[in-house]
Design a protein around this motif. Structure first.
Motif, short mmCIF file in Angstrom:
data_model
loop_
_atom_site.label_atom_id
_atom_site.label_comp_id
_atom_site.label_asym_id
_atom_site.label_seq_id
_atom_site.Cartn_x
_atom_site.Cartn_y
_atom_site.Cartn_z
N PHE A 144 -1.56 -0.04 -6.99
CA PHE A 144 -3.02 0.04 -6.99
C PHE A 144 -3.62 -0.08 -8.39
O PHE A 144 -4.81 -0.35 -8.53
CB PHE A 144 -3.47 1.34 -6.32
CG PHE A 144 -3.36 1.29 -4.83
CD1 PHE A 144 -4.43 0.90 -4.04
CD2 PHE A 144 -2.16 1.61 -4.20
CE1 PHE A 144 -4.33 0.85 -2.66
CE2 PHE A 144 -2.05 1.56 -2.81
CZ PHE A 144 -3.13 1.17 -2.04
N PRO A 196 -1.96 6.00 3.30
CA PRO A 196 -1.48 5.60 1.97
C PRO A 196 -2.46 4.70 1.22
O PRO A 196 -2.55 4.76 -0.01
CB PRO A 196 -0.16 4.88 2.26
CG PRO A 196 -0.21 4.51 3.69
CD PRO A 196 -1.03 5.56 4.36
N THR A 197 -3.20 3.86 1.97
CA THR A 197 -4.19 3.00 1.31
C THR A 197 -5.27 3.83 0.65
O THR A 197 -5.65 3.59 -0.51
CB THR A 197 -4.81 2.02 2.33
OG1 THR A 197 -3.78 1.24 2.93
CG2 THR A 197 -5.81 1.10 1.64
N LYS A 213 -5.12 6.97 -0.25
CA LYS A 213 -4.54 7.72 -1.36
C LYS A 213 -4.45 6.85 -2.60
O LYS A 213 -4.77 7.27 -3.72
CB LYS A 213 -3.16 8.24 -0.96
CG LYS A 213 -2.51 9.14 -2.01
CD LYS A 213 -1.18 9.67 -1.52
CE LYS A 213 -0.52 10.57 -2.56
NZ LYS A 213 0.80 11.08 -2.09
N GLY A 214 -4.00 5.59 -2.41
CA GLY A 214 -3.91 4.67 -3.55
C GLY A 214 -5.27 4.32 -4.13
O GLY A 214 -5.43 4.24 -5.36
N VAL A 258 0.81 -1.22 0.00
CA VAL A 258 0.00 0.00 0.00
C VAL A 258 0.84 1.27 0.00
O VAL A 258 0.33 2.36 -0.26
CB VAL A 258 -1.00 0.02 1.19
CG1 VAL A 258 -1.96 -1.14 1.10
CG2 VAL A 258 -0.27 0.03 2.52
N ASN A 259 2.13 1.15 0.32
CA ASN A 259 3.01 2.31 0.26
C ASN A 259 3.52 2.58 -1.15
O ASN A 259 4.24 3.56 -1.37
CB ASN A 259 4.19 2.12 1.21
CG ASN A 259 3.78 2.20 2.67
OD1 ASN A 259 3.15 3.16 3.09
ND2 ASN A 259 4.10 1.16 3.44
N ASP A 260 3.17 1.72 -2.10
CA ASP A 260 3.58 1.87 -3.49
C ASP A 260 2.34 2.20 -4.31
O ASP A 260 1.51 1.33 -4.60
CB ASP A 260 4.23 0.58 -3.98
CG ASP A 260 4.65 0.64 -5.44
OD1 ASP A 260 4.60 1.74 -6.03
OD2 ASP A 260 5.03 -0.42 -5.98
N LEU A 261 2.21 3.46 -4.73
CA LEU A 261 1.02 3.87 -5.47
C LEU A 261 0.84 3.08 -6.76
O LEU A 261 -0.29 2.82 -7.19
CB LEU A 261 1.08 5.37 -5.79
CG LEU A 261 0.78 6.33 -4.63
CD1 LEU A 261 0.98 7.77 -5.08
CD2 LEU A 261 -0.63 6.12 -4.11
N GLN A 318 -6.43 7.29 -6.24
CA GLN A 318 -5.71 7.41 -7.50
C GLN A 318 -6.15 6.34 -8.51
O GLN A 318 -6.22 6.60 -9.71
CB GLN A 318 -4.20 7.28 -7.26
CG GLN A 318 -3.37 7.32 -8.54
CD GLN A 318 -1.89 7.26 -8.25
OE1 GLN A 318 -1.30 8.25 -7.83
NE2 GLN A 318 -1.27 6.11 -8.49
N ALA A 319 -6.49 5.16 -8.00
CA ALA A 319 -6.85 4.04 -8.88
C ALA A 319 -8.32 4.03 -9.26
O ALA A 319 -8.77 3.15 -9.99
CB ALA A 319 -6.47 2.72 -8.21
#
Length: 477
Positions: A94, A121-122, A124-125, A88-91, A128-129
């Motif tokens: 997602f 971060p979850t 945010k991802g 989840v820390n890697d956008l 974005q997705a």
């Protein structure tokens, strides 16, 4: 949003909660035909697995944690499952997750069973997705912060992507049958509600006792303690259900409106109204167990026991103390609510003093309701009528034989899928709870209060007994 979800996305799908509670609950709902045959369940976690490997993982969890008699359609349930590796820390992670879930996400429910520091971060991802649009629901596991300020930060982050009507904050105690039955007991029986006030009730006790120690929660628990871990959520929710005014209907907002009024009416705790403790080595159920400091491997001022004398300053409860008690390494595992009524104003019986009525609502491990009544002892009574206290017991499994006893997460997951927020906690409730808890911790800091030691297998420090006895009360044990 009044839609029935057709996809359920589980973050933390390989964690302990998923294995012990979420997967067995979903499998039970599937077996009983309570979830739509088209509902897809997508697991997401950091482990790298294929769909097939995750189904094997889920099968092992179900065989370990689910009773065999409830696994009749397990193979069909496993076919619902798919899995996506996500950091989840890697956008960038997602994007593949969105492909797995499928866009548009119009009837999606999301369950976050992750550490609170991963919520931001979850979300945010997800945004974005494109997975946080069109009324997507999201469910959050506690803890929601460690104080009012951090709770607001989490709630603000969630609110940036999801409106309040789509946020389902879980307190799993609210999914327990006996907790829900408290509402039925109060508001469906004319016998109790007219007496449910300061004129007839002397005091209320709420106990949540555990026999276990730290187990696998070492780092979390030492940073939280009993006040944050148990009182801030479970115990204050129980207090609110006991003390709330009758809602206008059994709808999400009507029920939660009345609960938050109680939480805001809690009087700020004063010096001498709380006791903290920390267990030392002792014996629980005949087994020698180490002390908290030994389990932790270092000295700590974290409390493993709390006893409080609380007051709800409103018309109904003015002057009625609420005694709260929770702790680890106590003699037995029990969660119960005790409503102690006042004595009769004048007794006409000379033989025996009439004892006040007492209502005990057992929540776990046994679900039952016991009302103590005074009754005549059989005999000729030549020296005056003799009375004795007798229990009127209602054991819920006996009263409803043939009914399946469901774990709390079955109800809560089904409500999430169907969009019913009644048994979930609203933001203003969470923040009212934290405001009161922060006040207690400030008082502890001001008084330089350190936990008193107690032996594992006892009912906590002797100061907890004194706290109740100063008000003429004995803890129910």
């Amino acid at each position: 949003m009044s839609f029935r979800a057709d996809r359920l996305l589980l973050f933390g799908a390989t964690g302990d909660l998923a294995q012990r509670m979420l997967l067995p609950s979903l499998c039970a709902l599937h077996t009983d035909g309570l979830i739509d045959p088209e509902l897809r369940i997508i697991g997401a976690a950091r482990s790298d697995m294929s769909d097939g490997e995750y189904r094997n993982f889920a099968r092992a969890s179900l065989e370990k944690f689910m009773p065999a008699e409830r696994r009749g359609r397990m193979a069909d349930f496993l076919n619902r499952l798919s899995y996506q590796h996500v950091d989840v820390n890697d956008l960038a992670a997602f994007g593949p997750l969105a492909e797995k879930v499928g866009l548009p996400a119009e009837r999606l429910a999301i369950f976050l069973s992750t550490a609170p520091d991963l919520f931001r971060p979850t979300i945010k991802g997800l945004m974005q997705a494109g997975l946080a649009n069109n009324g997507t629901r999201i469910s959050l596991e506690k803890p929601l912060g460690h104080d009012l300020a951090s709770s607001r930060e989490i709630n603000d982050a969630v609110a940036a992507a999801f409106p309040e009507g789509c946020i389902f904050r879980i307190d799993h105690y609210l999914g327990k049958e006996t907790v829900q039955n408290l509402l039925a007991l109060r508001f469906a029986n004319l016998l109790f509600e007219p007496l449910w006030n300061a004129q007839y009730i002397d005091h209320v006790q709420i106990t949540v006792a555990e026999t276990v120690g730290l187990e696998s929660r070492v780092d979390f628990y030492d940073g939280a303690g009993a006040l944050r871990d148990m009182v801030q959520n479970h115990m204050l929710q129980l207090l609110a259900l006991v003390a709330m005014e009758p809602p206008s209907s059994f709808s999400a907002d009507a029920v939660r409106d009345e609960k938050v009024k109680v939480l805001r009416a809690l009087r700020r705790m004063e010096s001498g109204e709380s006791v903290t403790g920390q267990y030392r080595a002792g014996a629980v159920s005949g087994t020698i167990v180490p002390g908290y400091d030994e389990e932790l491997g270092r000295d700590s001022n974290t409390e493993t026991f709390v006893a409080l004398k609380a007051h709800v300053d409103n018309w109904r409860w003015k002057g009625v103390p609420f005694y709260l008690r929770t702790g680890k390494r106590l003699p037995q595992r029990v969660t119960e609510i005790v409503v102690q009524f006042r004595p009769v104003p004048h007794s006409i019986f000379n033989g025996t003093k009439a004892k006040p009525n007492r209502l005990v609502i057992g929540i776990q491990p046994e679900e039952n309701i016991t009302l103590s009544l005074m009754s005549k002892v059989p005999g000729l009574d030549r020296q005056g009528m003799s009375l004795r206290q007798v229990p009127l017991d209602i054991a819920m499994p006996d009263a409803f034989s043939g009914k399946v006893r469901r774990i709390a997460y079955e109800r809560l997951l089904l409500d999430l899928i169907e969009g019913d927020q009644t048994l979930f906690v609203r933001r203003d409730e969470v923040e009212a709870q934290w405001a009161w808890i922060d006040g207690i911790r400030e008082e502890w800091h001001k008084d330089g209060m350190a936990p008193k030691t107690y032996s594992a297998g006892s009912w906590g420090p002797s100061a907890a007994i004194a706290l109740a006895e100063r008000g003429g009360v004995s803890w129910h044990e």
